[in-house]
Design an enzyme around this catalytic site. Sequence first.
Site, PDB file in Angstrom:
ATOM      1  N   GLU A  87       0.878  -1.166   0.000  1.00  0.00           N
ATOM      2  CA  GLU A  87       0.000   0.000   0.000  1.00  0.00           C
ATOM      3  C   GLU A  87       0.917   1.218   0.000  1.00  0.00           C
ATOM      4  OE1 GLU A  87      -3.590   0.340   0.536  1.00  0.00           O
ATOM      5  OE2 GLU A  87      -3.837  -1.775   0.003  1.00  0.00           O
ATOM      6  N   CYS A 102      -1.789   9.170   2.588  1.00  0.00           N
ATOM      7  CA  CYS A 102      -1.502   8.608   1.263  1.00  0.00           C
ATOM      8  C   CYS A 102      -2.562   8.965   0.222  1.00  0.00           C
ATOM      9  CB  CYS A 102      -1.339   7.105   1.355  1.00  0.00           C
ATOM     10  SG  CYS A 102      -2.710   6.306   2.182  1.00  0.00           S
TER      11      CYS A 102
END
Lengths: 486, 443
Positions: B175, B210
């Site tokens: 991720e 993110c």
Amino acid sequence: MEGVKKDLEGELEELRETYNCGKTKEETWRRSQLKALLNLLKEKEDDIFKALKQDLGKHQAEAYRDEIGTLVKSVDYALANLKKWMSSKKAGLPLAVFPSTAELVPEPLGLVLIISSWNLPFGLSIEPLIGAIAAGNVVVIKPSELAPACASILATSIHTYLDNRGVKVIQGGISVGQQLLQHKWDKIFFTGSAHVGRIVLSAAIKHLTPVTLELGGKCPAVVDSLSSTWDKEIAAKRIISAKFGTCAGQACIGIDYILAEKRFTSNLVELLKLYTKKMFGENPKETNSIARIINKTNFLRLKNLLEEPMVKTSIVHGGSLDEDNLFIEPTILVDPPLNSTLMTEEIFGPLLPIITVDKIEESIDFIKSRPKALAIYAFTCNETLKGRLISETSSGSVTFNDTIVQYAADSLPFGGVGGSGFGRYHGKFSFDTFTHEKAVLKRIDLLFDIWFRYPPWNDKKLMLLKSAYKFDYLGLLLKALGLKKS
Amino acid sequence: MLEERERDIIKALHKDLSKPEFEAFISEISMTKGSCKLAIKELNHWMRPQKAKTSMATFPSSAEILSEPLGVVLIISTWNYPFLLSLEPVIGALAAGNAVVLKPSEIAPASSSVLKELLEEYVDNSALRVIEGAVTETSALLEQKWDKIFYTGSGRVGRIVMVAAAKHLTPVILELGGKCPVVVDSNVNLPVAAKRIIAGKWGCNNGQTCIAPDYLITTKAFAPKLIDALRYELLEFFGENPMESEDISRIVNLYHFTRLTKLMDEDKVSDKVVLGGQRNENRLKISPTILLDVPEDSLIMKEEIFGPLLPILTVENLEDSFAVINSRSKPLAAYCFTNNEEVKKDFVRNISAGGMLINDTIVHLTVSTLPFGGVGESGMGSYHGKFSFDAFSHKKAVLYRTLQGETYPRFPPYTAGKLGLLRALLGGNTFHIILSLIRWLKD
């Protein structure tokens, strides 16, 4: 070398341009390519049979059963389901983001590389190709140079039948493979050995390329002490066909070794010998119904397996070798040493060891103590044993009372776990393996907004948020109106 | 654990990141609690085998797909949402029946230590261990053989994880991040759009997220209106002096503070600041900063910002924004604010990203029925909800056949009749099958 490199870059550039112009995303393109594959398989059948005979000594029936026929089935399945696979799926929506719509939109990954193996050179190239095309990608196939006639037919027929600007076959050996791996791919699909699998994985790291690895392993067949004659006969037939009748044992899901109870073993050996003779004749080399060993390297590897101390003496049937014709007779062994190379590495050849145990349940611990295989087979009517095998062992797949056929099942994922690989394909799983499932959430524009989502923060807002997250809408309303304290 | 020790968690987050209590509650505690509750509710359903249809090719047979745990898994999490990004994958791994080692980030030390203390107190120690530490400890962990590695963090370290995983053929989920673009159309409810952009950027760990909006793209004509709206709402959110506001996180450490000031101060970039630009090194604070039309090859447009700087790029026509986005690597998320249905369609069709959100930012993360993960440089694999369970499961195919029933004509010795029957069976056409059967029986 420079010339080859430049050509390669040119080819890949062309593929990327094709992808970027959006053509392959259209359903019409994907459908046309799949239909072209069907035509290829039907019209080039004879050339394919000839090539498989030349490279591997495969009989037509085996070639049809394991490669062409299965591929035709898979293309038909993809064509029938393409529209469904391509459509967005609605995702269930929790209330926290009401009102909105949520869906999963499948999109192609881009430029994908399929590296296939020599034992099923058409099957292992085209089966993933079906998924890659159905998913809308542009593709390079790198077939194995160890089956050169097949690689060549694959290249010329794909060049003739499919859209050259979208699907290419690049032939060559190790150096071509290495050059290909230097480039940026959006996905790499590899079928082959763990050793080369690691090389592929290491190359993929530079560009963070996702990889599917279809490797192998030692696939065991647990053969319970069957009582009925009919059962024993069917089991023996299926075992022999899987071991010796599928590329002479050179198959990732072939039976590697058998586990059987001591009291049943001699009966089992007799049956296996009997059906080996019935299926392949007294002199298997002459009947043309068993494939050859692919090359001298593998022939010598298999020869060495048999020559280790105590292995040779455990042979109960077969064992003869013809180096000139790369032919090894179907060979059965009973209880070779467990630390022999035969019992520690994947055999990938027509040597069938039987390991005996006192009680069949001991096979479970035997299998558990070894790396996870691509498939586990079990011939038994004992439901308890079946249950225990499923829950106490791990493998890519488990098949009861048969072998290999799971390869033809479109609804079952085909892939390994642990040492036998990761990722999967076949049927819709092929489509998915070359797809990015994009999550799309669309908020419906509100006339007002939930004001307590935003700073500046205070206790009241926090209280309201806590209610909202509990979906306590009544409490939320009361608190907002000041009629309830938390 | 999440309920009883809420205060300890909030305190740790405040110490590490100056995270406002409300942010901590929404983004870490509440989300994780929700995931736990979902897993508890759905576990039975997730664990159940799935029946699979069988076809002529394997007739007669029955088949199913079973979920089984992979074994011992390693979860490496990061510092910006230390509880969420540790516990969310842990929930999936445990639900799927694995044993877990969690390595929290040393860059959020208070959170790392609270995680270790709480997890050891509340969860079965024989199945879940927390190992704290930095590069040395992580490298040692990566040398071991894992059945799966789940990594959240940067692309650079993601590659190091992949190298270690390759040795043991370990599958990984990465991720990562990317530059998440926001396309803003003029046809939009501007105050709401501005609020949501601000909430996604500065209201979520001050841009250190993110999926935070990294940069905006709008038309040259609309940019001044957009900037005004942002300016207005920023005032509403954080007041006249945002450096003093308690409602915004600080920069995590000096390394990132220095990195961000360098991005702001680069030649040809520093004069593009239209709002903000203040910084305080002692308190590790940078004010919400907006820049207009920085050069496309500037550092701020090359790397993921991960901070409170928001560049706005302008284009002649909104459609031009797609080329700008597609010239960069695929981001973890892409956003679009518009009321125009065509624009929405084009956006979804032409841009590839891990996930997309129309008319809002960040919140798609909360939808447990949507997979959360990247594509290309933004990562591989996904999780959340059932996707977390699946991420840590092996889907084992099981095919049941019997020893009764007709044997398939697939065995040697091979004859023309058998080959004909094989063709018919694999072709699936019943009429052909019957014809071929007759022919074969005649043989």
